[in-house]
Design a protein around this motif. Sequence first.
Motif, PDB file in Angstrom:
ATOM      1  N   LEU A  56      13.235  -2.751   0.688  1.00 48.66           N
ATOM      2  CA  LEU A  56      12.718  -1.411   0.437  1.00 48.66           C
ATOM      3  C   LEU A  56      12.107  -0.895   1.731  1.00 48.66           C
ATOM      4  O   LEU A  56      11.326  -1.598   2.374  1.00 48.66           O
ATOM      5  N   PHE A  57      12.489   0.309   2.117  1.00 47.95           N
ATOM      6  CA  PHE A  57      12.065   0.893   3.389  1.00 47.95           C
ATOM      7  C   PHE A  57      11.344   2.212   3.162  1.00 47.95           C
ATOM      8  O   PHE A  57      11.536   2.868   2.141  1.00 47.95           O
ATOM      9  N   VAL A  58      10.563   2.600   4.160  1.00 47.00           N
ATOM     10  CA  VAL A  58       9.971   3.929   4.185  1.00 47.00           C
ATOM     11  C   VAL A  58      10.240   4.556   5.540  1.00 47.00           C
ATOM     12  O   VAL A  58      10.420   3.864   6.544  1.00 47.00           O
ATOM     13  N   ALA A  79       0.208  15.125 -12.459  1.00 49.64           N
ATOM     14  CA  ALA A  79       0.878  14.169 -13.342  1.00 49.64           C
ATOM     15  C   ALA A  79       1.679  13.152 -12.521  1.00 49.64           C
ATOM     16  O   ALA A  79       1.715  11.968 -12.861  1.00 49.64           O
ATOM     17  N   ILE A  80       2.308  13.616 -11.437  1.00 47.64           N
ATOM     18  CA  ILE A  80       3.059  12.703 -10.564  1.00 47.64           C
ATOM     19  C   ILE A  80       2.112  11.691  -9.932  1.00 47.64           C
ATOM     20  O   ILE A  80       2.381  10.487  -9.922  1.00 47.64           O
ATOM     21  N   ARG A  81       0.974  12.171  -9.418  1.00 44.56           N
ATOM     22  CA  ARG A  81       0.004  11.253  -8.793  1.00 44.56           C
ATOM     23  C   ARG A  81      -0.506  10.228  -9.809  1.00 44.56           C
ATOM     24  O   ARG A  81      -0.646   9.054  -9.500  1.00 44.56           O
ATOM     25  N   ALA A  82      -0.771  10.668 -11.024  1.00 42.87           N
ATOM     26  CA  ALA A  82      -1.249   9.755 -12.068  1.00 42.87           C
ATOM     27  C   ALA A  82      -0.167   8.739 -12.432  1.00 42.87           C
ATOM     28  O   ALA A  82      -0.439   7.532 -12.540  1.00 42.87           O
ATOM     29  N   GLU A  83       1.050   9.201 -12.623  1.00 42.19           N
ATOM     30  CA  GLU A  83       2.161   8.301 -12.969  1.00 42.19           C
ATOM     31  C   GLU A  83       2.408   7.279 -11.865  1.00 42.19           C
ATOM     32  O   GLU A  83       2.709   6.116 -12.141  1.00 42.19           O
ATOM     33  N   ALA A  84       2.272   7.688 -10.623  1.00 45.35           N
ATOM     34  CA  ALA A  84       2.543   6.798  -9.486  1.00 45.35           C
ATOM     35  C   ALA A  84       1.589   5.610  -9.441  1.00 45.35           C
ATOM     36  O   ALA A  84       1.881   4.607  -8.782  1.00 45.35           O
ATOM     37  N   ARG A  85       0.466   5.700 -10.145  1.00 48.31           N
ATOM     38  CA  ARG A  85      -0.493   4.592 -10.185  1.00 48.31           C
ATOM     39  C   ARG A  85      -0.190   3.589 -11.301  1.00 48.31           C
ATOM     40  O   ARG A  85      -0.887   2.588 -11.436  1.00 48.31           O
ATOM     41  N   GLY A 117       1.190   9.442  12.650  1.00 46.66           N
ATOM     42  CA  GLY A 117      -0.012   9.680  11.853  1.00 46.66           C
ATOM     43  C   GLY A 117      -0.009   8.894  10.560  1.00 46.66           C
ATOM     44  O   GLY A 117      -0.982   8.908   9.821  1.00 46.66           O
ATOM     45  N   GLY A 118       1.115   8.241  10.238  1.00 44.63           N
ATOM     46  CA  GLY A 118       1.163   7.351   9.086  1.00 44.63           C
ATOM     47  C   GLY A 118       1.612   7.961   7.777  1.00 44.63           C
ATOM     48  O   GLY A 118       1.591   7.288   6.754  1.00 44.63           O
ATOM     49  N   LEU A 119       2.035   9.236   7.768  1.00 38.51           N
ATOM     50  CA  LEU A 119       2.476   9.850   6.515  1.00 38.51           C
ATOM     51  C   LEU A 119       3.883   9.370   6.157  1.00 38.51           C
ATOM     52  O   LEU A 119       4.826   9.538   6.938  1.00 38.51           O
ATOM     53  N   VAL A 120       4.023   8.773   4.978  1.00 40.75           N
ATOM     54  CA  VAL A 120       5.324   8.331   4.478  1.00 40.75           C
ATOM     55  C   VAL A 120       6.041   9.549   3.907  1.00 40.75           C
ATOM     56  O   VAL A 120       5.547  10.192   2.979  1.00 40.75           O
ATOM     57  N   VAL A 121       7.202   9.872   4.496  1.00 40.99           N
ATOM     58  CA  VAL A 121       7.938  11.086   4.110  1.00 40.99           C
ATOM     59  C   VAL A 121       9.314  10.788   3.521  1.00 40.99           C
ATOM     60  O   VAL A 121      10.040  11.706   3.158  1.00 40.99           O
ATOM     61  N   GLY A 122       9.678   9.506   3.435  1.00 35.74           N
ATOM     62  CA  GLY A 122      10.966   9.147   2.863  1.00 35.74           C
ATOM     63  C   GLY A 122      10.987   7.695   2.442  1.00 35.74           C
ATOM     64  O   GLY A 122      10.139   6.898   2.863  1.00 35.74           O
ATOM     65  N   GLU A 148       0.818  -1.223   0.000  1.00 36.54           N
ATOM     66  CA  GLU A 148       0.000   0.000   0.000  1.00 36.54           C
ATOM     67  C   GLU A 148       0.854   1.278   0.000  1.00 36.54           C
ATOM     68  O   GLU A 148       0.328   2.381  -0.184  1.00 36.54           O
ATOM     69  N   ASP A 149       2.157   1.166   0.180  1.00 35.81           N
ATOM     70  CA  ASP A 149       3.065   2.318   0.144  1.00 35.81           C
ATOM     71  C   ASP A 149       3.561   2.648  -1.267  1.00 35.81           C
ATOM     72  O   ASP A 149       4.183   3.690  -1.475  1.00 35.81           O
ATOM     73  N   VAL A 150       3.331   1.753  -2.213  1.00 36.62           N
ATOM     74  CA  VAL A 150       3.984   1.857  -3.519  1.00 36.62           C
ATOM     75  C   VAL A 150       3.714   3.188  -4.213  1.00 36.62           C
ATOM     76  O   VAL A 150       4.640   3.829  -4.713  1.00 36.62           O
ATOM     77  N   GLU A 151       2.463   3.645  -4.246  1.00 38.13           N
ATOM     78  CA  GLU A 151       2.176   4.910  -4.932  1.00 38.13           C
ATOM     79  C   GLU A 151       2.915   6.073  -4.281  1.00 38.13           C
ATOM     80  O   GLU A 151       3.488   6.922  -4.975  1.00 38.13           O
ATOM     81  N   ARG A 152       2.932   6.113  -2.961  1.00 38.65           N
ATOM     82  CA  ARG A 152       3.630   7.204  -2.263  1.00 38.65           C
ATOM     83  C   ARG A 152       5.130   7.129  -2.517  1.00 38.65           C
ATOM     84  O   ARG A 152       5.784   8.164  -2.720  1.00 38.65           O
ATOM     85  N   ILE A 153       5.693   5.930  -2.523  1.00 41.99           N
ATOM     86  CA  ILE A 153       7.125   5.772  -2.810  1.00 41.99           C
ATOM     87  C   ILE A 153       7.432   6.295  -4.206  1.00 41.99           C
ATOM     88  O   ILE A 153       8.401   7.041  -4.407  1.00 41.99           O
ATOM     89  N   ALA A 154       6.616   5.918  -5.181  1.00 38.80           N
ATOM     90  CA  ALA A 154       6.829   6.395  -6.553  1.00 38.80           C
ATOM     91  C   ALA A 154       6.754   7.920  -6.609  1.00 38.80           C
ATOM     92  O   ALA A 154       7.565   8.566  -7.287  1.00 38.80           O
ATOM     93  N   GLU A 155       5.797   8.505  -5.880  1.00 34.85           N
ATOM     94  CA  GLU A 155       5.696   9.968  -5.833  1.00 34.85           C
ATOM     95  C   GLU A 155       6.970  10.582  -5.262  1.00 34.85           C
ATOM     96  O   GLU A 155       7.495  11.562  -5.804  1.00 34.85           O
TER      97      GLU A 155
END
Length: 163
Positions: A66-68, A41-47, A73-78, A19-26
Motif C-alpha cells: 500500500l502506497f501514498v 461523515a467521511i472523517r468519522a467513518e475513516a476512524r 509538507g507531509g500532506l498525503v494526496v493520493g 498513521e496514514d490509514v485515516e487519510r487513505i480511507a478519506e
Amino acid sequence: MTTSTQTATAVTIRRARREDVERIAELIMLGAATQTMTADAIRAEARHPGYAEAFAAIEASAHNALFVAEEAGGLVVGTFQVTLIPGLVARGRMRAKFESVHVAPERRGHGIGRIMIAHALAFAREHGAGMAELSSNKSRLDAHRFYVNLGFAQSHEGFKIEL
C-alpha cells in the motif's frame, strides 16, 4: 527500486504507514463513484477500526503493498495498492492488480496519478509481474480516459458479487 520517488512536482511515493490509514480511507471515500457523504461523515467513518485492521493485514502480506503520494509538507494526496497474484496463465506469469487508486479531488489534474501509476508499474515489474490490471467503476469516465492515455486497454468486462 527504493520505497520513495521524488519528482519535480514535489510529490513523493512511499509505503503507507499506520498513521496514514485515516487519510487513505478519506481519499478512498472521496474518490468513490457514488460518494454522497459529508466531509464530517467521511472523517468519522475513516476512524472506524476496520481500516486499521485491513492495513495490518495488507502490511503483513508478502503479496500486497500500500502506497501514498505525499506532497512537500507531509500532506498525503493520493493512494494506491498493488497486489501481486501468482497464477498458471501464460506459463505462470505473475500479474499485478492495482486497487484503490485515488487522488484528492482538489489535486487531480496535477500529474499525481501519472506519478503513482508509473511507480506502481515499476514496483510490479521489479517484483516479477508480467502484466498489470485494474478495474474502475463504469461511471468514472475521466478515470477511464486517464488509464487509456497511460496505455491500459479496456480488454475485459469485470464482474463482482458481494459475499
